[in-house]
Design a protein around this motif. Structure first.
Motif, PDB file in Angstrom:
ATOM      1  N   UNK A   3     -21.062  43.323   7.049  1.00 31.55           N
ATOM      2  CA  UNK A   3     -19.868  42.503   7.263  1.00 31.55           C
ATOM      3  C   UNK A   3     -19.976  41.855   8.646  1.00 31.55           C
ATOM      4  N   UNK A   4     -19.758  40.547   8.710  1.00 30.64           N
ATOM      5  CA  UNK A   4     -19.664  39.842   9.983  1.00 30.64           C
ATOM      6  C   UNK A   4     -18.289  39.199  10.055  1.00 30.64           C
ATOM      7  N   UNK A   5     -17.516  39.544  11.074  1.00 33.86           N
ATOM      8  CA  UNK A   5     -16.165  39.016  11.236  1.00 33.86           C
ATOM      9  C   UNK A   5     -16.138  38.060  12.413  1.00 33.86           C
ATOM     10  N   UNK A   6     -15.675  36.841  12.168  1.00 32.96           N
ATOM     11  CA  UNK A   6     -15.584  35.821  13.213  1.00 32.96           C
ATOM     12  C   UNK A   6     -14.120  35.675  13.626  1.00 32.96           C
ATOM     13  N   UNK A  15     -11.639  48.783  17.799  1.00 35.71           N
ATOM     14  CA  UNK A  15     -11.223  50.200  17.743  1.00 35.71           C
ATOM     15  C   UNK A  15     -11.045  50.717  16.324  1.00 35.71           C
ATOM     16  N   UNK A  16     -10.579  49.860  15.414  1.00 36.82           N
ATOM     17  CA  UNK A  16     -10.294  50.285  14.046  1.00 36.82           C
ATOM     18  C   UNK A  16     -11.568  50.476  13.241  1.00 36.82           C
ATOM     19  N   UNK A  17     -12.497  49.535  13.363  1.00 38.54           N
ATOM     20  CA  UNK A  17     -13.718  49.630  12.546  1.00 38.54           C
ATOM     21  C   UNK A  17     -14.664  50.724  13.024  1.00 38.54           C
ATOM     22  N   UNK A  18     -14.388  51.288  14.186  1.00 39.74           N
ATOM     23  CA  UNK A  18     -15.268  52.338  14.707  1.00 39.74           C
ATOM     24  C   UNK A  18     -14.757  53.741  14.411  1.00 39.74           C
ATOM     25  N   UNK A  19     -13.601  53.841  13.756  1.00 36.82           N
ATOM     26  CA  UNK A  19     -12.995  55.146  13.503  1.00 36.82           C
ATOM     27  C   UNK A  19     -13.085  55.562  12.031  1.00 36.82           C
ATOM     28  N   UNK A  32     -22.754  47.924   7.783  1.00 31.32           N
ATOM     29  CA  UNK A  32     -22.820  47.373   9.131  1.00 31.32           C
ATOM     30  C   UNK A  32     -21.641  46.430   9.309  1.00 31.32           C
ATOM     31  N   UNK A  33     -20.839  46.656  10.345  1.00 30.94           N
ATOM     32  CA  UNK A  33     -19.673  45.808  10.608  1.00 30.94           C
ATOM     33  C   UNK A  33     -19.790  45.264  12.025  1.00 30.94           C
ATOM     34  N   UNK A  34     -19.952  43.958  12.141  1.00 31.31           N
ATOM     35  CA  UNK A  34     -20.095  43.318  13.441  1.00 31.31           C
ATOM     36  C   UNK A  34     -18.963  42.319  13.653  1.00 31.31           C
TER      37      UNK A  34
END
Length: 235
Positions: A3-6, A15-19, A32-34
């Motif tokens: 996932x790539x978020x622009x 903080x949310x995607x790392x928990x 993978x979320x960037x």
């Protein structure tokens, strides 16, 4: 899956995607979320991403140039590019399952009065998470990432939990209970303590249908028929 978020507010997402489950799935290498700052794809020294709309009107509109550059940089051969927009296709569990089949999603978070219409030339679809207007696409992007990622094999610990949950077969999930069996006089239904798995499964199907008829009857009226539950629809 990648996932790539622009966005222009990357710190609001990180903080949310790392928990929790998303964080663990990334550590395992399953997803993978960037998050990418749209301002990094501008050409002027002020990192300007928006401007006044032609024809007048309130607010600002995202310029096409930085979005084109960002998508061009991140896009691969099998990428699906999605613009989060209030006028997009309504997102639901069926859509989450459809998107989970892709290997790479780029999510563009709109803001202010929207984006330059010419951005439509490089996107594959627009998605909305509901019939309401938000200040930006950051929250919708998190909704989509969370709903799609959990469908990827290995993200959720017990795969069977994905089968018996809300919106499966157009039904809401049955009531759940845990210890203790008696909490302040509120008791767990006896059937769940019986150990009779066949009767428990039947009870759960009935409760699921009752809950759906009470809260979301539109799912029963508009969804496809489920042969296994047809006999229960008369309840």
């Amino acid at each position: 899956m990648k996932f790539d978020i622009i966005t222009i507010f990357p710190k609001s997402l990180e903080p949310i995607i790392s928990e929790s489950i998303l964080g663990r799935a990334q550590k395992k290498g399953i997803v993978s979320i960037k998050v990418h700052n749209l301002r990094d794809y501008t050409l002027d020294k002020h990192k300007k991403v928006d401007d006044r709309p032609f024809g007048g009107g309130p607010g600002m509109v995202f310029c096409a140039e930085p979005i084109f550059r960002a998508v061009s940089t991140l896009r691969k051969k099998n990428t699906r590019v999605i613009l989060l927009s209030a006028s997009g296709r309504l997102f639901n569990q069926k859509e989450a399952m459809r998107l989970s089949k892709y290997r790479h999603l780029i999510l563009i978070c709109g803001h202010y009065e929207g984006v330059d219409e010419r951005v439509k030339a490089i996107i594959d679809e627009e998605i909305s998470i509901g019939d309401y207007v938000l200040t930006g696409g950051e929250i919708p992007s998190l909704v989509i990432v969370d709903a799609v990622a959990r469908l990827i094999k290995g993200v959720v610990g017990r795969n069977e939990s994905l089968t018996f949950e809300s919106f499966c077969a157009n039904l809401l999930e049955y009531p759940q209970y845990t210890r203790p069996a008696n909490f302040r006089g509120l008791k767990v239904p006896k059937i769940l303590l019986s150990g009779d798995h066949k009767q428990i499964e039947q009870w759960r199907k009935i409760q699921s249908l009752k809950k759906t008829k009470q809260i979301r009857p539109d799912l029963l009226n508009g969804g496809k028929k489920c042969k296994k539950l047809e006999k229960l629809r008369k309840i």
